[in-house]
Enzyme design. Structure first.
Site, PDB file in Angstrom:
ATOM      1  N   GLU A 148       0.806  -1.218   0.000  1.00 47.46           N
ATOM      2  CA  GLU A 148       0.000   0.000   0.000  1.00 47.46           C
ATOM      3  C   GLU A 148       0.843   1.273   0.000  1.00 47.46           C
ATOM      4  O   GLU A 148       0.358   2.358   0.300  1.00 47.46           O
ATOM      5  CB  GLU A 148      -0.940  -0.014   1.207  1.00 47.46           C
ATOM      6  CG  GLU A 148      -1.889  -1.196   1.223  1.00 47.46           C
ATOM      7  CD  GLU A 148      -3.081  -1.053   0.292  1.00 47.46           C
ATOM      8  OE1 GLU A 148      -3.683   0.034   0.260  1.00 47.46           O
ATOM      9  OE2 GLU A 148      -3.420  -2.039  -0.392  1.00 47.46           O
ATOM     10  N   HIS A 166      -4.616   1.742   7.329  1.00 51.86           N
ATOM     11  CA  HIS A 166      -3.202   2.002   7.059  1.00 51.86           C
ATOM     12  C   HIS A 166      -2.548   2.533   8.323  1.00 51.86           C
ATOM     13  O   HIS A 166      -3.207   3.147   9.171  1.00 51.86           O
ATOM     14  CB  HIS A 166      -3.024   3.051   5.944  1.00 51.86           C
ATOM     15  CG  HIS A 166      -3.412   2.584   4.586  1.00 51.86           C
ATOM     16  ND1 HIS A 166      -4.114   3.380   3.701  1.00 51.86           N
ATOM     17  CD2 HIS A 166      -3.190   1.416   3.947  1.00 51.86           C
ATOM     18  CE1 HIS A 166      -4.312   2.716   2.574  1.00 51.86           C
ATOM     19  NE2 HIS A 166      -3.768   1.522   2.709  1.00 51.86           N
ATOM     20  N   CYS A 190      -2.890  11.463   3.551  1.00 54.32           N
ATOM     21  CA  CYS A 190      -3.227  10.607   2.407  1.00 54.32           C
ATOM     22  C   CYS A 190      -2.956  11.316   1.087  1.00 54.32           C
ATOM     23  O   CYS A 190      -2.633  10.682   0.082  1.00 54.32           O
ATOM     24  CB  CYS A 190      -4.699  10.206   2.454  1.00 54.32           C
ATOM     25  SG  CYS A 190      -5.089   8.930   3.664  1.00 54.32           S
TER      26      CYS A 190
END
Length: 448
Positions: free
Chosen positions: A174, A250, A371
């Site tokens: 990721e 995450h 993000c």
């Protein structure tokens, strides 16, 4: 030689919508099917970029992807003209059309993992595009991501690019959302911190029971090998499976690091004491002094952290050595989080100031300030080798703002995704954008 941490923010794409595609991401699921505002989303992101640039931070921009992804729909058996493919998908498999229209590439913390030249064996900055194979709508991003990054960081003397890892569960990757770097100065050797949710091959590591662990230990180790990192320059830590099951999909939803500072929640990791000791030891060996800042669960619960995105914030180094924390507006709206932040900045610690940004359009889809940015540490020579078209300036900000105003809709629903005109609008916008950012041909419609 001077060195910098440059934040390359993702530009929100024209198809920004609330498809609710990300199982395990509480905000994404809870706002599913609501009407979104792509224009407002893009302008909110640009405003953050401009503000950080005005504060003296190095700032860049990373282009969005072509959506809907007609080629992906063709691979799933939809045939005919582009318009027919979209119309047939809308009629027969609307969830697949929604997935092919996702603007999730805006969250470029997931675009790649980046290791600066001071850490790598060959003295180049290394990029590995993330395969994002846990979610179909994100797994289709990495080919275009690789081309865009290649156009931004094209000088092979300074930059090395690696293809995404094999797109299988054992190597779920990721990107930088589960990676950070600690150092005394950005141009000096540092310690790279890889956080994983599970191991694919070693049953000694526990896994979450409700939501998927998206990053594997095996993927993190593979990226470290590809980048030529030394064993002394790497620390691996496991994310607490219990917090993954509470919506911490995450690591950057529960911890953020920069320089010599790790700002983290008490429940973020397994075997925290061992991990902190290893970080402290290895950071000391490269001349740094590790400064962990733990947020106790008694002050801020995991639920508070997930709802406010306290840790999905940008931790930025200022010239005087103190740090600035960039948080979303939602932090001010959570009484416990806001009280904690007021006490944090008033305590005389390393984090001296908090600035709040309205990123509601991104937040409602499950992504905050951290993000939206990919961090790249560069020395002066490397920064000069970056494609200058993607470095934020006042004229570029004005050009991009005008571009958004010309091309973006101010309302997007699921029904709008079935409009073949949307694809034409997106392609027209992106074709112009590649000229503004001087990227060349990076999108499939420009290449094929």
């Amino acid at each position: 030689m001077k060195s910098y941490e440059v934040n390359f923010d993702g530009l929100v794409g024209p198809t920004h919508n609330y498809g609710g595609l990300s199982y395990g991401n509480v905000a994404s699921q809870s706002n599913s099917q609501q009407s979104s505002n792509p224009k407002e989303a893009a302008l909110q992101g640009l405003a953050k970029m401009k503000a950080l640039m005005d504060m003296g931070f190095q700032q860049g921009v990373l282009a969005p992807q072509e959506r809907p992804d007609v080629a992906a729909l063709r691979r799933l058996g939809f045939a005919g003209s582009d318009a027919q493919v979209i119309q047939r998908a809308a009629k027969e498999a609307m969830p697949l059309l929604v997935a092919s229209c996702s603007a999730s590439s805006m969250w470029v913390a997931n675009a790649a993992t980046v290791s600066p030249s001071a850490d790598t064996a060959d003295g180049r900055v290394h990029f590995t595009a993330a395969n994002l194979n846990c979610k179909y709508h994100r797994s289709i991003e990495h080919p275009t991501t690789s081309r865009v990054l290649g156009a931004m960081f094209a000088d092979q003397q300074h930059f090395a690019h690696h293809a995404a890892l094999p797109a299988v569960a054992q190597f779920g990757d990721e990107g930088a959302a589960n990676h950070t770097r600690f150092c005394r100065a950005y141009g000096e050797a540092g310690v790279e911190f890889f956080v994983f949710g599970r191991s694919a091959f070693d049953s000694r590591y526990p896994s979450p029971q409700k939501y998927p662990a998206r990053q594997t230990l095996e993927a993190s180790r593979a990226v470290a090998r590809l980048h030529g990192l030394s064993e002394e320059g790497v620390v691996y830590a496991q994310q607490n499976p219990a917090v993954i099951d509470q919506g911490v999909f995450h690591n950057d939803v529960i911890a953020v690091g920069n320089g010599e500072v790790l700002f983290y929640h008490e429940d973020a990791f397994l075997d925290t004491d061992r991990m902190l000791a290893e970080l402290s030891s290895k950071i000391a060996k490269v001349g740094g002094k590790f400064q962990p800042v733990c947020v106790p669960r008694s002050a801020v619960t995991v639920d508070d952290a997930v709802r406010s995105y306290l840790f999905n914030s940008q931790l930025l180094s200022r010239a005087d050595g103190s740090m600035l924390l960039i948080v979303p507006e939602e932090c001010r709206g959570n009484e416990r989080v806001w009280n904690y932040l007021q006490g944090l900045t008033g305590s005389g610690g390393v984090i001296r100031e908090v600035k709040v940004f309205d990123l509601k359009q991104s937040m409602q889809n499950g992504g905050g300030p951290a993000c939206l940015r990919l961090r790249v540490a560069l020395n002066e020579t490397e920064l000069a080798a970056v494609n200058p078209g993607v470095i934020m300036t006042a004229p570029l900000y004005e050009s991009l703002t005008q571009w958004v105003e010309r091309h973006y809709r101010d309302r997007m629903t699921e029904n709008d995704l079935a409009d073949p005109q949307l694809l034409l609008e997106c392609r027209s916008a992106l074709d112009e954008l590649t000229q503004i950012l001087k990227l060349g041909a990076v999108y499939p419609f420009q290449i094929n």
